[in-house]
Design an enzyme around this catalytic site. Sequence first.
Site, PDB file in Angstrom:
ATOM      1  N   GLU A  35      32.614  21.439 -22.878  1.00 37.98           N
ATOM      2  CA  GLU A  35      32.101  19.915 -22.823  1.00 37.98           C
ATOM      3  C   GLU A  35      32.345  19.391 -21.219  1.00 37.98           C
ATOM      4  OE1 GLU A  35      35.199  17.919 -24.933  1.00 37.98           O
ATOM      5  OE2 GLU A  35      34.802  19.122 -26.953  1.00 37.98           O
ATOM      6  N   PRO A  36      31.422  19.859 -20.302  1.00 38.53           N
ATOM      7  CA  PRO A  36      31.505  19.532 -19.050  1.00 38.53           C
ATOM      8  C   PRO A  36      30.865  18.302 -18.694  1.00 38.53           C
ATOM      9  CG  PRO A  36      29.777  21.038 -19.400  1.00 38.53           C
ATOM     10  CD  PRO A  36      30.489  21.003 -20.591  1.00 38.53           C
ATOM     11  N   GLY A  37      31.425  17.518 -17.827  1.00 39.87           N
ATOM     12  CA  GLY A  37      30.638  16.199 -17.636  1.00 39.87           C
ATOM     13  C   GLY A  37      30.491  16.268 -16.121  1.00 39.87           C
ATOM     14  N   ARG A  38      31.717  16.058 -15.194  1.00 41.70           N
ATOM     15  CA  ARG A  38      31.509  16.040 -13.744  1.00 41.70           C
ATOM     16  C   ARG A  38      30.909  17.246 -13.254  1.00 41.70           C
ATOM     17  NH1 ARG A  38      35.893  13.391 -11.337  1.00 41.70           N
ATOM     18  NH2 ARG A  38      36.967  13.836 -13.059  1.00 41.70           N
ATOM     19  N   ARG A  64      36.769   4.962  -8.262  1.00 37.04           N
ATOM     20  CA  ARG A  64      37.418   6.307  -8.167  1.00 37.04           C
ATOM     21  C   ARG A  64      38.643   6.362  -7.219  1.00 37.04           C
ATOM     22  NH1 ARG A  64      36.749  11.019  -8.260  1.00 37.04           N
ATOM     23  NH2 ARG A  64      38.117  11.566  -9.865  1.00 37.04           N
ATOM     24  N   TYR A 103      42.262   6.413  -8.876  1.00 38.40           N
ATOM     25  CA  TYR A 103      43.029   7.456  -8.710  1.00 38.40           C
ATOM     26  C   TYR A 103      43.263   7.979  -7.083  1.00 38.40           C
ATOM     27  CZ  TYR A 103      40.159   7.804 -12.954  1.00 38.40           C
ATOM     28  OH  TYR A 103      39.410   7.356 -14.123  1.00 38.40           O
ATOM     29  N   CYS A 130      37.895  -9.231  -3.900  1.00 40.39           N
ATOM     30  CA  CYS A 130      39.231  -9.712  -3.550  1.00 40.39           C
ATOM     31  C   CYS A 130      40.232  -8.904  -4.217  1.00 40.39           C
ATOM     32  CB  CYS A 130      39.213 -11.213  -4.215  1.00 40.39           C
ATOM     33  SG  CYS A 130      37.685 -12.169  -3.377  1.00 40.39           S
ATOM     34  N   GLU A 131      40.502  -7.916  -3.648  1.00 42.33           N
ATOM     35  CA  GLU A 131      41.788  -7.080  -3.988  1.00 42.33           C
ATOM     36  C   GLU A 131      42.171  -6.048  -2.797  1.00 42.33           C
ATOM     37  OE1 GLU A 131      43.053  -6.763  -7.113  1.00 42.33           O
ATOM     38  OE2 GLU A 131      41.858  -8.142  -8.321  1.00 42.33           O
TER      39      GLU A 131
HETATM   40  N1  LLP Z   1      35.996  16.359 -23.171  1.00 45.11           N
HETATM   41  C1  LLP Z   1      37.158  15.512 -23.130  1.00 45.11           C
HETATM   42  C2  LLP Z   1      37.316  15.401 -24.608  1.00 45.11           C
HETATM   43  C3  LLP Z   1      37.262  14.714 -22.203  1.00 45.11           C
HETATM   44  O1  LLP Z   1      38.197  13.782 -22.654  1.00 45.11           O
HETATM   45  C4  LLP Z   1      36.603  14.490 -21.067  1.00 45.11           C
HETATM   46  C5  LLP Z   1      36.919  13.624 -20.146  1.00 45.11           C
HETATM   47  C6  LLP Z   1      35.474  15.502 -20.855  1.00 45.11           C
HETATM   48  C7  LLP Z   1      35.344  16.366 -21.837  1.00 45.11           C
HETATM   49  C8  LLP Z   1      34.768  15.540 -19.624  1.00 45.11           C
HETATM   50  O2  LLP Z   1      35.520  16.032 -18.594  1.00 45.11           O
HETATM   51  P1  LLP Z   1      34.948  16.383 -17.163  1.00 45.11           P
HETATM   52  O3  LLP Z   1      34.215  17.695 -17.382  1.00 45.11           O
HETATM   53  O4  LLP Z   1      33.931  15.400 -16.709  1.00 45.11           O
HETATM   54  O5  LLP Z   1      35.807  16.207 -16.111  1.00 45.11           O
HETATM   55  N2  LLP Z   1      37.200   8.789 -14.974  1.00 45.11           N
HETATM   56  C9  LLP Z   1      37.881   9.964 -14.569  1.00 45.11           C
HETATM   57  C10 LLP Z   1      37.746  11.088 -15.568  1.00 45.11           C
HETATM   58  C11 LLP Z   1      37.968  10.780 -16.996  1.00 45.11           C
HETATM   59  C12 LLP Z   1      37.822  12.081 -17.911  1.00 45.11           C
HETATM   60  C13 LLP Z   1      38.167  11.710 -19.106  1.00 45.11           C
HETATM   61  N3  LLP Z   1      37.853  13.022 -20.044  1.00 45.11           N
HETATM   62  C14 LLP Z   1      37.610  10.273 -13.201  1.00 45.11           C
HETATM   63  O6  LLP Z   1      36.782   9.449 -12.625  1.00 45.11           O
HETATM   64  O7  LLP Z   1      38.213  11.384 -12.480  1.00 45.11           O
END
Ligand code: LLP
Length: 398
Positions: free
Chosen positions: A251-254, A290, A294, A319-320
Amino acid sequence: MAHALGTPLYVYSRAALDFNLESFENALREVRHRTFYAVKANFNLAILRWFNQAGCSFDVVSSGELHRVERSGAPPHRIAFGGVAKTSSELEEAIQRGLFCIHAESVEEVEKLAELANRLNSAARVGLRINPEIDARTHPYIATGRREDKFGIDIETLDRVLSAIRRESRLRLISIGSHIGSQILDLEPYRQSFLKLLALAERLRGEGFDIRNIDIGGGFGIPQQGEPPFDLAALGGFLREHQGQYRVLFEPGRYLVGNAGILVTRVLYRKAKQGRRFLLVDAGMSDFMRPTLYGAYHGVAALRQGLPEMRGDLAGPVCESGDFFALDRDLPDAEPGELLAIENTGAYGSVLTHNYNARRRPAEVLVEGDSFRVIRRRETLEDLIRLEEESASQELSV
Ligand code: LLP
């Protein structure tokens, strides 16, 4: 593009998307697997359409994300629904669509799912998200696999979950998985969590569950300050060796979209105060959260080369005091009017924008070869008040 459309502006590269997905799949080519793009990282429709055309599957966590993915043209059998607290209507939607899988995170959710499947007289494929009790050593806000985190099913409650599944024949358990956090650059926590899941899958098969998939989640990090990149090929080698009869779900996102985007912003002021220097730009925390959320590091580069450097803060108009992109860092010594790029903002950038200070969300463009197209126009002043204007005439009694 900044001249034509103004700033702040999200700019994505189609070539980088192509490259990222291709390298991801290439590193895992010997692993029997399926890739579910984590829509939360970037849900722009044009990006989703690109993933759909590339044949990717999707991981969604809300009705809104499901709606976006469906609009991109993806069929239900390529969508999985996850999330720690789904509403009944979200679960109903997921059942009625016949999605690939619904990832459940508690006994209570599985019981609700059983009740809904029964009431709708429809079958549902279920995955269990297990809390593997692994600390992936990332920022605490994006660590999700530790015992104290709200995510996943504790191993102690697993027996109750399994009996709830056994009681309702419409539920079919097809996967177990975990997601240990985000922006992880180290392989070891993945090895540990996979081995735990594997042992569990074997146990469950022994108990008569036809589990065929192990979901290792997402979280694969990208270098932000010259760290060694995540060794996906090594993970691939490990998984191929251990996966046996199981298919691995990712489940890649980033990893797929992070470095495919920059946020272009214009310098408004250069200011010195109490011996501290500030570059104030037209993007703020409402456009990119971000660093504020974080303390994340993102590179900053001037679009014009050859500028000298200065030491200072890069901050926005909001304004923060938390409205900053860089604190006490070497920055381009840029005059007002110069354009800067905040790097690696393709993931968790535009999706986390908001309207604080009644700021308009930035436009987004996709560069393809020599041309670019607007994939989301900048918000207008009218957009900012539309929902209130539309509600103004409605009078309801309490
Ligand atoms: N699968 C599940 C169940 C998740 O909760 C997430 C991310 C992913 C996959 C994808 O994760 P990735 O491959 O993108 O790391 N807003 C935060 C990141 C929150 C991620 C939440 N879950 C940031 O900007 O670092």
